[in-house]
Motif scaffolding. Structure first.
Motif, mmCIF file in Angstrom:
data_model
loop_
_atom_site.group_PDB
_atom_site.id
_atom_site.type_symbol
_atom_site.label_atom_id
_atom_site.label_comp_id
_atom_site.label_asym_id
_atom_site.label_seq_id
_atom_site.Cartn_x
_atom_site.Cartn_y
_atom_site.Cartn_z
ATOM 1 N N PHE A 7 0.847 -1.165 -0.036
ATOM 2 C CA PHE A 7 -0.028 0.058 0.003
ATOM 3 C C PHE A 7 0.751 1.243 0.031
ATOM 4 C CE2 PHE A 7 -2.717 3.361 1.667
ATOM 5 C CZ PHE A 7 -3.690 3.134 0.786
ATOM 6 N N ILE A 8 2.161 1.030 0.544
ATOM 7 C CA ILE A 8 3.023 2.282 0.286
ATOM 8 C C ILE A 8 3.287 2.887 -0.945
ATOM 9 C CG2 ILE A 8 5.672 2.964 0.665
ATOM 10 C CD1 ILE A 8 5.499 1.337 3.076
ATOM 11 N N TRP A 9 3.171 1.656 -2.144
ATOM 12 C CA TRP A 9 3.446 2.073 -3.492
ATOM 13 C C TRP A 9 2.000 2.651 -4.047
ATOM 14 C CZ3 TRP A 9 6.614 3.175 -7.131
ATOM 15 C CH2 TRP A 9 6.144 3.051 -8.435
ATOM 16 N N ALA A 11 -0.202 4.315 -2.072
ATOM 17 C CA ALA A 11 -0.314 5.624 -1.492
ATOM 18 C C ALA A 11 0.515 6.645 -2.388
ATOM 19 C CB ALA A 11 0.152 5.635 -0.264
ATOM 20 N N LEU A 12 1.908 6.120 -2.634
ATOM 21 C CA LEU A 12 2.979 6.933 -3.367
ATOM 22 C C LEU A 12 1.989 7.600 -4.740
ATOM 23 C CD1 LEU A 12 6.429 5.336 -3.219
ATOM 24 C CD2 LEU A 12 6.059 7.655 -2.608
ATOM 25 N N THR A 13 1.461 6.753 -5.500
ATOM 26 C CA THR A 13 0.988 7.006 -6.830
ATOM 27 C C THR A 13 -0.303 7.928 -6.530
ATOM 28 O OG1 THR A 13 -0.503 4.832 -6.621
ATOM 29 C CG2 THR A 13 1.596 4.768 -7.742
ATOM 30 N N MET A 14 -1.204 7.846 -5.346
ATOM 31 C CA MET A 14 -1.957 8.798 -5.122
ATOM 32 C C MET A 14 -1.815 10.254 -4.808
ATOM 33 S SD MET A 14 -4.582 5.970 -3.135
ATOM 34 C CE MET A 14 -5.809 7.060 -2.954
ATOM 35 N N LEU A 15 -0.502 10.232 -4.328
ATOM 36 C CA LEU A 15 -0.053 11.422 -3.521
ATOM 37 C C LEU A 15 0.654 12.117 -5.064
ATOM 38 C CD1 LEU A 15 1.689 10.592 -0.309
ATOM 39 C CD2 LEU A 15 -0.571 11.426 -0.521
ATOM 40 N N LEU A 16 0.975 11.486 -5.915
ATOM 41 C CA LEU A 16 1.754 12.248 -6.894
ATOM 42 C C LEU A 16 0.855 13.471 -7.475
ATOM 43 C CD1 LEU A 16 3.235 9.226 -9.121
ATOM 44 C CD2 LEU A 16 4.324 10.896 -7.498
ATOM 45 N N SER A 17 -0.464 13.335 -7.354
ATOM 46 C CA SER A 17 -1.319 14.433 -8.029
ATOM 47 C C SER A 17 -1.058 15.619 -7.059
ATOM 48 C CB SER A 17 -2.755 14.054 -7.764
ATOM 49 O OG SER A 17 -3.189 13.556 -6.835
ATOM 50 N N ALA A 18 -0.899 15.698 -5.665
ATOM 51 C CA ALA A 18 -0.539 16.557 -5.168
ATOM 52 C C ALA A 18 0.764 17.325 -5.035
ATOM 53 C CB ALA A 18 -0.908 16.239 -3.380
ATOM 54 N N ILE A 19 1.727 16.810 -5.817
ATOM 55 C CA ILE A 19 2.994 17.300 -5.853
ATOM 56 C C ILE A 19 3.096 18.874 -6.576
ATOM 57 C CG2 ILE A 19 5.292 17.223 -7.081
ATOM 58 C CD1 ILE A 19 5.041 14.234 -6.486
ATOM 59 N N PRO A 20 2.379 19.049 -7.593
ATOM 60 C CA PRO A 20 2.430 20.274 -8.252
ATOM 61 C C PRO A 20 1.784 21.555 -7.287
ATOM 62 C CG PRO A 20 1.338 18.817 -9.748
ATOM 63 C CD PRO A 20 1.525 18.057 -8.434
ATOM 64 N N THR A 21 0.799 21.340 -6.433
ATOM 65 C CA THR A 21 0.091 22.262 -5.454
ATOM 66 C C THR A 21 1.436 22.647 -4.470
ATOM 67 O OG1 THR A 21 -2.022 21.577 -5.627
ATOM 68 C CG2 THR A 21 -1.287 22.612 -3.803
#
Length: 236
Positions: A7-9, A11-21
Motif C-alpha cells: 500500500f506504500i506504493w 499511496a505514492l501513486t495517489m500522492l503524486l497528484s498533490a506534488i504540483p500544489t
C-alpha cells in the motif's frame, strides 16, 4: 497493526497528484519572499527614513512568531478586512471568492520575506564596498552597479542559505492543509483516512518529501559549481 508494504506504493501513486500544489506553494512563496526580502534588506542597509523602522518591526515580528500563526492571521484577518471594505463601499467582491491557496501564497510569502531579508542583507554586506566605488568611478549609476556587480556576487554568497530556505519552505508548506489546501500532507491524510492505512500513507509522503528535498539540494549544488567556475573565469 501490520505494515502493508504494497500500500506504500499505492499511496505514492495517489500522492503524486498533490506534488504540483506543494511545489507551487514553495516556488511562489520563495520568489515573492525573495522580492520582499531584497526590498526590506535594501531599506535596512540604506536606513530609509520611516521605512527603516517599519522594516525592522516586520522582520522582528515575523521571525518571532510561528508560521502557522501568520497563515491564520492572513486567513482570518485578510478576510475580515476585505469583507469590511466591501460592505462599506458596496463592492460586489467577497473574500469567499478568494481561492484557499491564495491565503497560503500570501502568508508564506510574507514569512519567507522576513527570513530571506536577513539572508540577502548578509550577502549584500559581504560584497566588498570597493567594488561599488569602482563601479561609480567608471560612470555606473547605483542601480547599474547593484544589478551588474553587487547582486550577482551576493547571490553566489547566499546560494547555500537560499537552498536551505527553499527546503524549509517545502516542509513548511505542509501547514497549508490548515486552510483546506490539498497539498501532499493533506492528501496523505485523506488517503490514510479513506483506507485506514495511516502509517503507510505517511511513509509514502515522507519518501516524496525526501525525494523533493534531494532534488533541491542537487539543483543548488549544480548552480553553486557553475557559479564557482564562472567566478574563476572558466567555461561551464
Amino acid at each position: 497493526m501490520r505494515l502493508d508494504p504494497t500500500f506504500i506504493w499505492t499511496a505514492l501513486t495517489m500522492l503524486l497528484s498533490a506534488i504540483p500544489t506543494t511545489l507551487a506553494i514553495t516556488a511562489v512563496s520563495m520568489l515573492c519572499g525573495l522580492v520582499i526580502g531584497t526590498a526590506v534588506a535594501l531599506i535596512r542597509i540604506y536606513k530609509v527614513p520611516v521605512l527603516h523602522r517599519a522594516a525592522n518591526a516586520y522582520v522582528t515580528f515575523i521571525r518571532g512568531t510561528p508560521m502557522l500563526t501568520h497563515l491564520l492571521l492572513i486567513y482570518f484577518g485578510l478576510s475580515f478586512v476585505l469583507d469590511s471594505l466591501s460592505s462599506r463601499y458596496g463592492w460586489s467582491f467577497n473574500s469567499v471568492s478568494i481561492p484557499m491557496i491564495g491565503f497560503a501564497y500570501t502568508a508564506f510569502s510574507i514569512t519567507a520575506g522576513a527570513y530571506l531579508s536577513e539572508v540577502v542583507r548578509a550577502g549584500l554586506l559581504a560584497v566588498n564596498k570597493g567594488q561599488l566605488e569602482a563601479a561609480y568611478s567608471i560612470g555606473m549609476t547605483t542601480r547599474q552597479a547593484m544589478l551588474r556587480i553587487v547582486f550577482p556576487q551576493a547571490f553566489a554568497i547566499v546560494l547555500p542559505n537560499l537552498s536551505n530556505s527553499t527546503i524549509s519552505m517545502l516542509h513548511g508548506s505542509t501547514l497549508a492543509f490548515t486552510v483546506s489546501v490539498v497539498d501532499m500532507n493533506a492528501k496523505s491524510q485523506i488517503v490514510a483516512s479513506a483506507n485506514w492505512k495511516f502509517l503507510e500513507s505517511y511513509i509514502a509522503a515522507a519518501i516524496l518529501y525526501w525525494g523533493l528535498t534531494i532534488v533541491i539540494e542537487r539543483l543548488a549544488s549544480v548552480m553553486e559549481k557553475r557559479m564557482q567556475v564562472h567566478s574563476r573565469g572558466g567555461v561551464s
